[in-house]
Design a protein around this motif. Structure first.
Motif, PDB file in Angstrom:
ATOM      1  N   THR A 331     -39.746 -10.999  28.859  1.00 32.95           N
ATOM      2  CA  THR A 331     -40.280  -9.777  28.565  1.00 32.95           C
ATOM      3  C   THR A 331     -39.914  -9.362  27.209  1.00 32.95           C
ATOM      4  O   THR A 331     -39.086  -9.836  26.286  1.00 32.95           O
ATOM      5  CB  THR A 331     -39.138  -8.268  29.196  1.00 32.95           C
ATOM      6  N   ALA A 332     -41.121  -8.846  26.000  1.00 29.84           N
ATOM      7  CA  ALA A 332     -41.252  -8.750  25.032  1.00 29.84           C
ATOM      8  C   ALA A 332     -39.564  -7.847  24.563  1.00 29.84           C
ATOM      9  O   ALA A 332     -39.233  -7.133  25.417  1.00 29.84           O
ATOM     10  CB  ALA A 332     -41.693  -7.793  24.006  1.00 29.84           C
ATOM     11  N   PRO A 333     -38.957  -8.652  23.561  1.00 34.51           N
ATOM     12  CA  PRO A 333     -37.904  -7.912  23.379  1.00 34.51           C
ATOM     13  C   PRO A 333     -38.265  -6.460  22.240  1.00 34.51           C
ATOM     14  O   PRO A 333     -39.076  -5.818  22.276  1.00 34.51           O
ATOM     15  CB  PRO A 333     -37.491  -8.554  21.625  1.00 34.51           C
ATOM     16  N   ARG A 334     -36.444  -6.198  22.551  1.00 33.19           N
ATOM     17  CA  ARG A 334     -36.707  -4.144  22.052  1.00 33.19           C
ATOM     18  C   ARG A 334     -36.250  -4.329  20.179  1.00 33.19           C
ATOM     19  O   ARG A 334     -35.371  -4.674  19.650  1.00 33.19           O
ATOM     20  CB  ARG A 334     -35.867  -3.251  22.467  1.00 33.19           C
ATOM     21  N   TYR A 335     -36.731  -3.899  19.461  1.00 34.01           N
ATOM     22  CA  TYR A 335     -36.199  -3.213  17.808  1.00 34.01           C
ATOM     23  C   TYR A 335     -35.748  -1.905  17.842  1.00 34.01           C
ATOM     24  O   TYR A 335     -36.720  -0.877  18.422  1.00 34.01           O
ATOM     25  CB  TYR A 335     -37.250  -3.793  17.322  1.00 34.01           C
ATOM     26  N   TYR A 336     -35.024  -2.030  17.099  1.00 27.19           N
ATOM     27  CA  TYR A 336     -34.475  -0.739  16.605  1.00 27.19           C
ATOM     28  C   TYR A 336     -33.860  -0.256  15.558  1.00 27.19           C
ATOM     29  O   TYR A 336     -33.367  -1.473  14.734  1.00 27.19           O
ATOM     30  CB  TYR A 336     -32.943  -0.347  18.042  1.00 27.19           C
ATOM     31  N   ASN A 337     -34.345   1.222  14.611  1.00 30.56           N
ATOM     32  CA  ASN A 337     -34.059   1.145  13.420  1.00 30.56           C
ATOM     33  C   ASN A 337     -32.632   1.077  13.009  1.00 30.56           C
ATOM     34  O   ASN A 337     -32.478   2.282  13.790  1.00 30.56           O
ATOM     35  CB  ASN A 337     -34.430   2.358  12.954  1.00 30.56           C
ATOM     36  N   HIS A 356     -34.511   9.417  17.187  1.00 36.26           N
ATOM     37  CA  HIS A 356     -35.539  10.176  16.954  1.00 36.26           C
ATOM     38  C   HIS A 356     -36.489   9.598  16.043  1.00 36.26           C
ATOM     39  O   HIS A 356     -36.528   9.472  14.611  1.00 36.26           O
ATOM     40  CB  HIS A 356     -35.265  12.129  15.774  1.00 36.26           C
ATOM     41  N   LEU A 357     -37.750   8.994  16.206  1.00 35.94           N
ATOM     42  CA  LEU A 357     -38.084   8.116  15.619  1.00 35.94           C
ATOM     43  C   LEU A 357     -39.709   8.850  15.098  1.00 35.94           C
ATOM     44  O   LEU A 357     -39.721   9.683  15.595  1.00 35.94           O
ATOM     45  CB  LEU A 357     -39.451   6.839  16.667  1.00 35.94           C
ATOM     46  N   VAL A 358     -40.029   8.005  13.555  1.00 30.40           N
ATOM     47  CA  VAL A 358     -41.224   9.047  13.086  1.00 30.40           C
ATOM     48  C   VAL A 358     -43.332   8.595  14.152  1.00 30.40           C
ATOM     49  O   VAL A 358     -42.861   7.646  14.457  1.00 30.40           O
ATOM     50  CB  VAL A 358     -41.215   8.233  11.799  1.00 30.40           C
ATOM     51  N   PRO A 359     -42.942   9.524  14.405  1.00 29.77           N
ATOM     52  CA  PRO A 359     -44.404   9.158  15.521  1.00 29.77           C
ATOM     53  C   PRO A 359     -45.367   8.471  14.460  1.00 29.77           C
ATOM     54  O   PRO A 359     -46.373   8.585  12.952  1.00 29.77           O
ATOM     55  CB  PRO A 359     -45.339  10.197  15.530  1.00 29.77           C
ATOM     56  N   PHE A 360     -46.657   7.516  14.364  1.00 33.27           N
ATOM     57  CA  PHE A 360     -47.647   6.880  13.911  1.00 33.27           C
ATOM     58  C   PHE A 360     -46.937   5.840  12.562  1.00 33.27           C
ATOM     59  O   PHE A 360     -47.624   5.078  12.420  1.00 33.27           O
ATOM     60  CB  PHE A 360     -48.710   7.081  13.342  1.00 33.27           C
ATOM     61  N   GLU A 362     -43.172   4.774  12.740  1.00 39.56           N
ATOM     62  CA  GLU A 362     -42.305   3.584  14.034  1.00 39.56           C
ATOM     63  C   GLU A 362     -42.547   3.467  15.199  1.00 39.56           C
ATOM     64  O   GLU A 362     -42.210   2.577  15.928  1.00 39.56           O
ATOM     65  CB  GLU A 362     -40.906   4.449  13.618  1.00 39.56           C
ATOM     66  N   TYR A 363     -43.516   4.520  15.907  1.00 41.33           N
ATOM     67  CA  TYR A 363     -44.102   4.266  17.458  1.00 41.33           C
ATOM     68  C   TYR A 363     -45.555   4.858  17.126  1.00 41.33           C
ATOM     69  O   TYR A 363     -45.868   5.446  16.539  1.00 41.33           O
ATOM     70  CB  TYR A 363     -43.137   4.576  18.086  1.00 41.33           C
ATOM     71  N   VAL A 364     -46.818   4.771  18.237  1.00 44.08           N
ATOM     72  CA  VAL A 364     -47.646   5.055  18.881  1.00 44.08           C
ATOM     73  C   VAL A 364     -47.375   5.948  19.756  1.00 44.08           C
ATOM     74  O   VAL A 364     -47.608   5.133  20.996  1.00 44.08           O
ATOM     75  CB  VAL A 364     -49.110   3.833  18.261  1.00 44.08           C
ATOM     76  N   ASN A 377     -48.559   1.441  14.649  1.00 48.13           N
ATOM     77  CA  ASN A 377     -47.773   1.944  13.466  1.00 48.13           C
ATOM     78  C   ASN A 377     -47.389   1.455  12.091  1.00 48.13           C
ATOM     79  O   ASN A 377     -48.043   0.071  11.847  1.00 48.13           O
ATOM     80  CB  ASN A 377     -46.623   1.109  14.376  1.00 48.13           C
ATOM     81  N   VAL A 378     -47.570   2.054  11.039  1.00 44.12           N
ATOM     82  CA  VAL A 378     -47.662   1.733   9.979  1.00 44.12           C
ATOM     83  C   VAL A 378     -46.523   0.550   9.380  1.00 44.12           C
ATOM     84  O   VAL A 378     -46.568  -0.561   8.763  1.00 44.12           O
ATOM     85  CB  VAL A 378     -47.374   3.117   8.580  1.00 44.12           C
ATOM     86  N   VAL A 379     -45.481   1.132  10.456  1.00 41.52           N
ATOM     87  CA  VAL A 379     -44.337  -0.549  10.331  1.00 41.52           C
ATOM     88  C   VAL A 379     -44.566  -1.732  11.593  1.00 41.52           C
ATOM     89  O   VAL A 379     -44.557  -1.245  11.908  1.00 41.52           O
ATOM     90  CB  VAL A 379     -42.879  -0.049  10.602  1.00 41.52           C
ATOM     91  N   GLU A 380     -45.030  -2.644  10.960  1.00 42.20           N
ATOM     92  CA  GLU A 380     -45.289  -3.724  11.051  1.00 42.20           C
ATOM     93  C   GLU A 380     -44.415  -4.342  12.384  1.00 42.20           C
ATOM     94  O   GLU A 380     -43.619  -5.352  11.499  1.00 42.20           O
ATOM     95  CB  GLU A 380     -45.876  -4.536   9.980  1.00 42.20           C
ATOM     96  N   LEU A 381     -43.892  -4.047  13.672  1.00 41.16           N
ATOM     97  CA  LEU A 381     -43.314  -4.968  14.422  1.00 41.16           C
ATOM     98  C   LEU A 381     -44.249  -4.988  15.752  1.00 41.16           C
ATOM     99  O   LEU A 381     -44.723  -3.591  15.947  1.00 41.16           O
ATOM    100  CB  LEU A 381     -42.100  -3.616  14.627  1.00 41.16           C
ATOM    101  N   PRO A 382     -43.952  -5.711  16.745  1.00 44.15           N
ATOM    102  CA  PRO A 382     -44.770  -5.907  17.836  1.00 44.15           C
ATOM    103  C   PRO A 382     -44.125  -4.762  18.764  1.00 44.15           C
ATOM    104  O   PRO A 382     -43.532  -4.420  18.589  1.00 44.15           O
ATOM    105  CB  PRO A 382     -43.789  -7.407  18.675  1.00 44.15           C
ATOM    106  N   GLY A 383     -45.219  -3.763  19.380  1.00 52.38           N
ATOM    107  CA  GLY A 383     -44.813  -2.281  19.559  1.00 52.38           C
ATOM    108  C   GLY A 383     -44.290  -1.510  18.889  1.00 52.38           C
ATOM    109  O   GLY A 383     -43.341  -0.583  20.226  1.00 52.38           O
ATOM    110  N   GLY A 384     -43.327  -1.839  17.786  1.00 50.29           N
ATOM    111  CA  GLY A 384     -43.305  -0.352  17.434  1.00 50.29           C
ATOM    112  C   GLY A 384     -41.043  -0.675  17.643  1.00 50.29           C
ATOM    113  O   GLY A 384     -40.937  -1.760  18.246  1.00 50.29           O
TER     114      GLY A 384
END
Length: 533
Positions: A331-337, A356-360, A362-364, A377-384
């Motif tokens: 399972t892919a890891p989860r990333y948090y700001n 409350h994440l920023v659409p597009f 921090e996540y799509v 995502n503008v932020v480069e993380l697998p899956g945001g």
């Protein structure tokens, strides 16, 4: 004024469309970095006259009769949001090869969408439209309802709500503590639109009189509130000294995979251990901006050890960082700001994740569909990033509690949970370096200051490139660092607050105001208000 109103009411075709767009764009001058609040009077006076002139064929259906009012409001909103949000395109130019194609969507597409709210606002107002003061109340009612909806529909984006144009300085912010930003918005639209009565005679005396009374109450309460003594903290302990670090690291360097991440980390540490200016007390709490740590901190024990080496045992570091959560094999890891609290021994003693994440950014949204179109995502993380389900207060070893808000979370007035009443201050960490030296960071800072006023709490704000500041519960900047400046500021966190108005009371007052202006508009529409010039 009558001659001018007549010309505006009768303007037609392309000239009418351009004037509506211009009217919206002019209103942006009331927002930072300009703060020329009088521009809103021009903006809304023109809007009233344009709505006076909308016309449809008597044979048109309901849609046909309402379309001219909607389109006028949409054009007004399009001008307002393009002029106020064009700087969003700067974030896409950080990685232009990847995202330059999306510039039209950011600069024109988002404003076109947000303008729908203002189109519906003017449609709602037009349904209640009448002669005289009633139509001004109708406009305030329409904008009040739609600005409220804009604050939460489609994840919400209440950026640059009209009320902010009435709050350029602390004297004009204090009403927000009682009726909230949304309440100020309703009354501000009424006051900003009132000069339109000078051009059409009907309702001139009562309308202008009421607008002057509201403006005087707004300023009078501001003067009264600014001269009230703050409520001292309950604890008898010495107030901690807080240091805000602003490293001013270029966003391109933060995103460059080949950049020297150790050098970025070292810069934060170097500013943190600088001796206090003017022989002051060394800081008890040090605050770094959003995602200040350029790597996964929990995977880098050497970094935690270096923090421990630089801090005294009783010092605390608060920093923005990316937190990773291992979800197990396959399972892919989860990333948090996130925000970490690290003690003088290099131990993470508390943390809070962004809810409350920023659409597009921090996540799509609808990622499974949009990914096929190449939207990422503008932020480069697998899956945001993943969003936390609950915001958690940050507890300091000395008992101080901070209410954490990461980046644009601070623009949402209705998302403050009940835990904020346990906090000694609001903590806002952000990275506005995405937007360069544009109006964006200045608009963001104003909204953060208004949150402090609403909640009656001090604000500690650390921004990578600025604007970092200590703000008191009245929205006054006690000390700060300008945009693109590198450095730090030390200030004693007194913990003092103002006499707190409950969030539920603020919402009640907002709906009471909306109800009153809506009732006034409806009564006028039905002809029950006598005509007074």
């Amino acid at each position: 004024m009558e001659w001018l109103s007549g010309r505006v009411i009768l303007v037609w075709g392309l000239k009418r469309a351009l004037l509506a767009i211009l009217a919206g764009a002019v209103g942006v001058l009331a927002l930072p970095p300009f703060g020329f609040f009088a521009a809103m009077f021009i903006s809304f006076t023109l809007l009233v006259w344009l709505l006076d002139g909308v016309a449809a064929s008597p044979d048109s259906g309901l849609f046909g009769r309402l379309w001219p009012a909607f389109f006028t409001g949409w054009l007004f909103g399009f001008g307002y949001f393009v002029a106020g949000l064009w700087w969003l395109g700067h974030a896409l130019l950080i990685d232009a090869e990847e995202f330059a194609w999306a510039l039209p969507l950011a600069i024109l597409g988002l404003p076109a969408f947000l303008a729908i709210f203002y189109g519906v606002a003017t449609t709602l107002a037009r349904i209640l439209w009448s002669d005289g003061m009633g139509r001004i109340a109708a406009l305030a009612f329409g904008f009040g309802i739609l600005e409220w909806l804009r604050s939460f529909l489609f994840t919400g984006f209440p950026w640059n709500a009209i009320g902010y144009g009435a709050m350029p300085i602390p004297l004009m912010m204090q009403s927000a503590h009682v009726i909230g930003m949304l309440g100020v918005t309703v009354l501000a639209v009424f006051v900003f639109a009132a000069p339109a009565l000078l051009g059409t005679r009907q309702g001139r005396v009562p309308g202008i009189g009421l607008a002057l009374l509201l403006a005087a109450a707004h300023l009078g309460y501001g003067y009264y509130a600014l001269n009230l003594p703050d409520t001292p903290p309950a604890s008898g302990k010495a107030a901690p000294v807080v240091r805000i670090v602003q490293p001013s690291i270029d966003q391109e360097a933060k995103m460059d995979t080949d950049a020297d991440r150790t050098a970025i980390f070292d810069k934060h540490l170097a500013l943190s251990v600088q001796p206090p200016t003017n022989g002051g007390k060394r800081p008890d709490i040090i605050v770094w901006p959003e995602t200040a740590v350029p790597f996964i901190l929990t995977d880098n024990r050497d970094a935690l050890a270096r923090i421990a080496d630089q801090l005294e045992d009783d010092q605390v570091l608060i920093t923005g960082a990316v937190r990773v959560e291992d979800m197990g094999p396959g399972t892919a890891p989860r990333y948090y700001n996130s925000i970490y609290v690290i003690d003088g021994r290099g131990q993470i003693i508390d943390a809070s994740d962004k809810t409350h994440l920023v659409p597009f950014g921090e996540y799509v949204p609808f990622e499974h569909i949009l990914s096929y179109l190449g939207i990422e995502n503008v932020v480069e993380l697998p899956g945001g990033f993943s969003a936390a389900t609950k915001r958690q207060l940050l507890a300091m070893p000395d008992g101080i509690k901070l209410y954490p808000l990461i980046c644009y979370e601070i623009i949402f007035p209705n998302e403050m949970t009940s835990e904020i009443h346990q906090a000694n201050a609001i903590l806002n960490v952000t990275n506005d370096g995405w937007f360069g030296d544009t109006p964006g960071p200045y608009q963001h800072f104003l909204q953060a200051r208004v949150r402090a006023v609403e909640q009656g709490l001090p604000l500690i704000r650390s921004a990578n490139t600025g604007i970092s500041a200590f703000v008191d519960p009245h929205g006054r900047v006690l000390s700060g660092i300008g945009y693109n400046q590198e450095g730090f500021i030390d200030t004693t966190l007194s913990g003092a607050t103002v006499s707190r108005v409950d969030d539920k009371a603020r919402k009640t007052y907002f709906w009471l105001i909306v109800g009153l202006v809506g009732m006034a508009a409806a009564i006028s529409r039905m002809g029950f208000i006598p005509r007074v010039n």
